[in-house]
Design an enzyme around this catalytic site. Structure first.
Site, PDB file in Angstrom:
ATOM      1  N   THR A 171      41.325  48.951  36.645  1.00 23.49           N
ATOM      2  CA  THR A 171      41.879  50.207  37.142  1.00 23.49           C
ATOM      3  C   THR A 171      40.753  51.200  37.374  1.00 23.49           C
ATOM      4  OG1 THR A 171      43.990  49.896  36.012  1.00 23.49           O
ATOM      5  CG2 THR A 171      43.434  52.136  36.659  1.00 23.49           C
ATOM      6  N   PHE A 173      39.651  55.092  37.857  1.00 24.92           N
ATOM      7  CA  PHE A 173      40.063  56.445  37.474  1.00 24.92           C
ATOM      8  C   PHE A 173      39.152  57.474  38.135  1.00 24.92           C
ATOM      9  CE2 PHE A 173      41.594  53.753  34.101  1.00 24.92           C
ATOM     10  CZ  PHE A 173      42.769  54.337  33.655  1.00 24.92           C
TER      11      PHE A 173
END
Length: 281
Positions: A171, A173
């Site tokens: 992921t 960010f």
């Protein structure tokens, strides 16, 4: 001590991102992404850690539409490798677990392990929240799928580590701040993120993108989304490699501005060297 806001409960993957990128900041859990942004705008937090995309499931819903009006600026990016773990109340053995609870996205990322052990998935509000509920319930037949950090925080045993189906699930960010900070041109790999709307003329998007190709600027992301629920109003979100003061990038942005009705730079920030192509495209 400085504070960094994130969405979710303590032990969430966003909390892990905060811990890895800003270990000297106090984490501030928030119920929603809007609450994270508001915490920074009101001064209750110095930074916000917001997920924007996952390598398996694509972009995080709502984030792109929130960023342009947030009043915050991107100051850094961070990447978290999403390792999924089976967590249960102390003393539980794997054969006792009949149900695994977690966010629906995580449940879909470890189907092979769950089916191989006859464990039924159950949708929970989120990953860390599921770990907290499992700890509170004390039922050995129900386990949680979450980070190892969540297991430590809520006192759960780690029954199985890294059970995700895909070994590259990551992921991305964005670290957001009220105050924009720009690294100097040439100080290392740099990304620029911006949003724009094209003018209502034929082939406007094609013409707007031409400047990046002719100037050799690598565009790593281009996504569109509707604005205000209208099918005719479309906004584009883009990441490019380079600094606005770089001559090639400056020329490309100047050409883009000619074909757009609005153009807003959300951040100029250091690129993660492990996720930087450095080529032209």
């Amino acid at each position: 001590m400085a504070t960094i806001a994130f969405q979710g409960e303590l032990g969430a993957y966003s909390h892990q991102a905060c811990h890895e990128a800003r270990p000297d900041h106090t984490p501030l859990p928030c119920p929603t992404f809007e609450d994270c942004i508001e915490a920074v705008r009101e001064g209750r937090a110095d930074l916000a850690m917001l997920p924007v995309e996952n390598s398996t499931y694509g972009r995080v819903a709502d984030i792109h539409s929130l960023l342009p009006h947030s009043g915050l600026h991107i100051v850094e990016e961070a990447f978290v490798r999403v390792h999924i773990n089976l967590l249960a109340v102390p003393g539980t053995t794997l054969d006792q677990v009949k149900i695994a609870q977690s966010h629906t996205v995580l449940l879909g990322q470890c189907r092979d392990f769950l089916s191989g052990h006859g464990i039924r998935p159950r949708v929970g509000a989120d990953t860390a929240g599921s770990a907290m509920q499992v700890a509170q319930a004390g039922d050995p037949s129900v386990a949680a799928l979450a980070s190892e950090m969540a297991g430590t925080i809520y006192g759960l045993d780690l029954l199985a580590r890294h059970i995700e189906d895909h070994d590259r699930n990551t992921t991305r960010f964005l670290i957001m701040s009220v105050d924009p900070t720009r690294p100097a041109p040439g100080s290392g790999p740099i990304k620029t993120t911006f949003v724009f709307r094209v003018r209502n003329i034929p082939a406007a998007l094609y013409k707007a993108m031409g400047g990046f190709a002719t100037n050799g600027v690598n565009m790593t992301k281009l996504e569109s989304y509707m604005v205000d629920g209208s099918f005719s109003a479309t906004q584009f979100y883009s990441d490019i490699e380079g600094h606005p003061d770089d001559p090639a990038v400056a020329r490309a942005l100047e050409e883009l501005a000619y074909f757009t009705s609005s153009l807003d730079i959300l951040g100029v920030y250091p690129a993660d060297p492990d996720h930087f192509d450095g080529g032209a495209g």
